[in-house]
Design an enzyme around this catalytic site. Structure first.
Site, PDB file in Angstrom:
ATOM      1  N   TYR A 136     -31.997 -24.688   8.346  1.00 49.82           N
ATOM      2  CA  TYR A 136     -30.726 -24.507   8.693  1.00 49.82           C
ATOM      3  C   TYR A 136     -30.302 -23.083   8.787  1.00 49.82           C
ATOM      4  O   TYR A 136     -29.676 -22.410   9.639  1.00 49.82           O
ATOM      5  CB  TYR A 136     -29.616 -25.057   7.830  1.00 49.82           C
ATOM      6  CG  TYR A 136     -29.188 -26.546   8.320  1.00 49.82           C
ATOM      7  CD1 TYR A 136     -30.272 -27.573   8.188  1.00 49.82           C
ATOM      8  CD2 TYR A 136     -28.033 -26.724   8.484  1.00 49.82           C
ATOM      9  CE1 TYR A 136     -29.718 -28.580   8.444  1.00 49.82           C
ATOM     10  CE2 TYR A 136     -27.707 -28.128   8.884  1.00 49.82           C
ATOM     11  CZ  TYR A 136     -28.419 -29.006   8.880  1.00 49.82           C
ATOM     12  OH  TYR A 136     -27.902 -30.353   9.167  1.00 49.82           O
ATOM     13  N   LYS A 178     -42.202 -33.575   2.635  1.00 55.38           N
ATOM     14  CA  LYS A 178     -43.094 -33.981   3.483  1.00 55.38           C
ATOM     15  C   LYS A 178     -44.277 -32.821   3.281  1.00 55.38           C
ATOM     16  O   LYS A 178     -44.762 -32.231   3.990  1.00 55.38           O
ATOM     17  CB  LYS A 178     -42.478 -33.625   5.046  1.00 55.38           C
ATOM     18  CG  LYS A 178     -43.457 -33.688   5.982  1.00 55.38           C
ATOM     19  CD  LYS A 178     -43.551 -35.359   6.438  1.00 55.38           C
ATOM     20  CE  LYS A 178     -44.435 -35.923   7.424  1.00 55.38           C
ATOM     21  NZ  LYS A 178     -44.698 -37.538   7.358  1.00 55.38           N
ATOM     22  N   ASP A 239     -26.799 -39.632   6.355  1.00 54.09           N
ATOM     23  CA  ASP A 239     -26.273 -40.426   7.630  1.00 54.09           C
ATOM     24  C   ASP A 239     -26.876 -41.997   7.687  1.00 54.09           C
ATOM     25  O   ASP A 239     -26.226 -42.836   7.665  1.00 54.09           O
ATOM     26  CB  ASP A 239     -26.545 -39.962   8.737  1.00 54.09           C
ATOM     27  CG  ASP A 239     -25.266 -39.074   9.327  1.00 54.09           C
ATOM     28  OD1 ASP A 239     -24.643 -38.436   8.413  1.00 54.09           O
ATOM     29  OD2 ASP A 239     -25.152 -38.876  10.614  1.00 54.09           O
TER      30      ASP A 239
HETATM   31  C1  IPM Z   1     -23.116 -32.762   7.760  1.00 54.77           C
HETATM   32  C2  IPM Z   1     -23.126 -32.297   9.090  1.00 54.77           C
HETATM   33  C3  IPM Z   1     -23.461 -30.850   9.346  1.00 54.77           C
HETATM   34  C4  IPM Z   1     -24.864 -30.543   8.661  1.00 54.77           C
HETATM   35  C5  IPM Z   1     -23.151 -30.265  10.732  1.00 54.77           C
HETATM   36  C6  IPM Z   1     -21.674 -30.522  11.241  1.00 54.77           C
HETATM   37  C7  IPM Z   1     -23.473 -28.711  10.632  1.00 54.77           C
HETATM   38  O1  IPM Z   1     -23.832 -33.070  10.002  1.00 54.77           O
HETATM   39  O2  IPM Z   1     -22.401 -32.116   6.843  1.00 54.77           O
HETATM   40  O3  IPM Z   1     -23.834 -33.612   7.440  1.00 54.77           O
HETATM   41  O4  IPM Z   1     -25.778 -30.757   9.409  1.00 54.77           O
HETATM   42  O5  IPM Z   1     -24.857 -30.009   7.557  1.00 54.77           O
HETATM   43 MG    MG Z   2     -24.921 -34.736   8.947  1.00 57.54          MG
END
Ligand code: IPM
Ligand code: MG
Length: 340
Positions: A136, A178, A239
């Site tokens: 990131y 990984k 998620d």
């Molecule tokens: C999360 C979101 C964020 C991330 C995005 C909106 C930048 O998906 O908080 O999980 O990837 O961290």
């Molecule tokens: Mg996310």
């Protein structure tokens, strides 16, 4: 007086944040200061996070965030500002390296999950996601013919997130990487193993490759206690884990650093498809308020009160649209407030 900086952001962000503040006001006396953020800040100032807003967050006791992003600001042009830069900017700017995402299967919602009840029953896990390192935040390049994102981790970054995970564990930590492919993952595995041996020998440690972890999360989620993993793996796995609860509209999160204010936000995004319809599920926000009360303000009893009001509202049949029901944001808020 305790000061909460609020960042409503975009889409359903302002809707769920307003509902969250009603619940907060019912259990605690705090001052609230709202700041423009995300796409809304791009519209107003040309950037997703201004220096003033970051400074205001730093000066608050905690930060409560709605959501950022939307089709209006979607672009693949690296020169254009993106709402997500605001979120990443606050996380990095406040040093919030530890992102905690609790995932608990709620009995009243077993039927709302796409997974079978016998698989999800009893699931109560915590994803500990490293939040300020990895791909990131590595250097990015882009030419007409190619692009790259650098993934980098230091020993110190891995040590401190490992400590958060071992400290949070009740029985065991599953470290996800990984290591069969990535050098950063091999360092990750080495460091987590050493921190475990030196500082937390009483907690059980298991290593899992991320592809295997993705499978285990849907086949046997109730075997997990704490999952610790790097930034992007944690984004994806959290998620996936959200569906155990039936909807991503149920998942809260806390982002913490070494002292200083924490950031509390629902895991769901800005949901542009339902923005403005007043039907967003505010429960992830209520549970984020609870995390803020507990982890950010040290108000354990108040946090527990909010969590149990959410539980009882669901047991009484509260279902927002994402959970297959028809309750509006206002109705869901009223149902929880009535139980507080
Ligand atoms: C999360 C979101 C964020 C991330 C995005 C909106 C930048 O998906 O908080 O999980 O990837 O961290
Ligand atoms: Mg996310």
């Amino acid at each position: 007086m305790t000061l909460i900086a609020t960042l409503p952001g975009d889409g359903i962000g302002p809707e769920v944040l307003a509902a969250g503040l009603e619940v907060l006001a019912a259990v605690a006396e705090v001052d609230v200061e709202e700041h423009v953020f995300g796409g809304a800040s791009i519209d107003a100032h040309g950037v997703a996070l201004t220096d003033e807003v970051l400074a205001a967050c730093r000066g608050a006791d905690a930060v409560l965030l709605g959501a950022v992003g939307g089709p209006k600001w979607d672009t693949t042009d690296p020169r254009k500002p993106r709402p997500e830069q605001g979120l990443l900017g606050v996380r990095k700017g406040l040093g919030l390296f530890a992102n905690l995402r609790p995932v608990r299967a709620i009995e009243a919602l077993y039927d709302a999950s796409p997974l079978r009840e016998e698989r999800i029953a009893g699931t109560d896990l915590l994803v500990v996601r490293e939040l300020t390192g990895g791909i990131y935040f590595g250097a990015k390049t882009r030419t007409a013919q190619a692009a790259s994102d650098l993934c980098e981790y230091s020993v110190v970054e891995i040590e401190r997130i490992a400590r958060v995970a071992f400290t949070a564990a009740r029985t065991h930590v599953t470290s996800v990487d990984k290591a069969n492919v990535l050098e950063t993952s091999r360092l990750w595995r080495e460091v987590v193993t050493r921190v475990h041996a030196e500082e937390f020998p009483g907690v059980e440690l298991q290593h899992l490759l991320v592809d295997n972890a993705a499978m285990a999360l849907v086949s046997a989620p109730n075997r997990f206690d704490v999952i610790v993993t790097e930034n992007m793996f944690g984004d994806i796995l959290s998620d996936e884990a959200a569906m155990i609860t039936g909807s991503i509209g149920m998942l809260p999160s806390a982002s913490l650093g070494e002292g200083g204010p924490g950031l509390f936000e629902p895991v769901h995004g800005s949901a542009p498809d339902i923005a403005g319809k007043a039907i967003a599920n505010p429960l992830a926000m209520f549970l984020s308020v609870a995390l803020m009360l507990r982890r950010g303000l040290g108000l354990e009893a108040e946090a527990g009160a909010v969590e149990s009001a959410v539980d009882r509202a669901l047991a009484d049949g509260l279902r927002t649209h994402d959970l297959g029901g028809s309750a509006t944001t206002a109705q869901a808020t009223a149902a929880v407030l009535a139980l507080l």
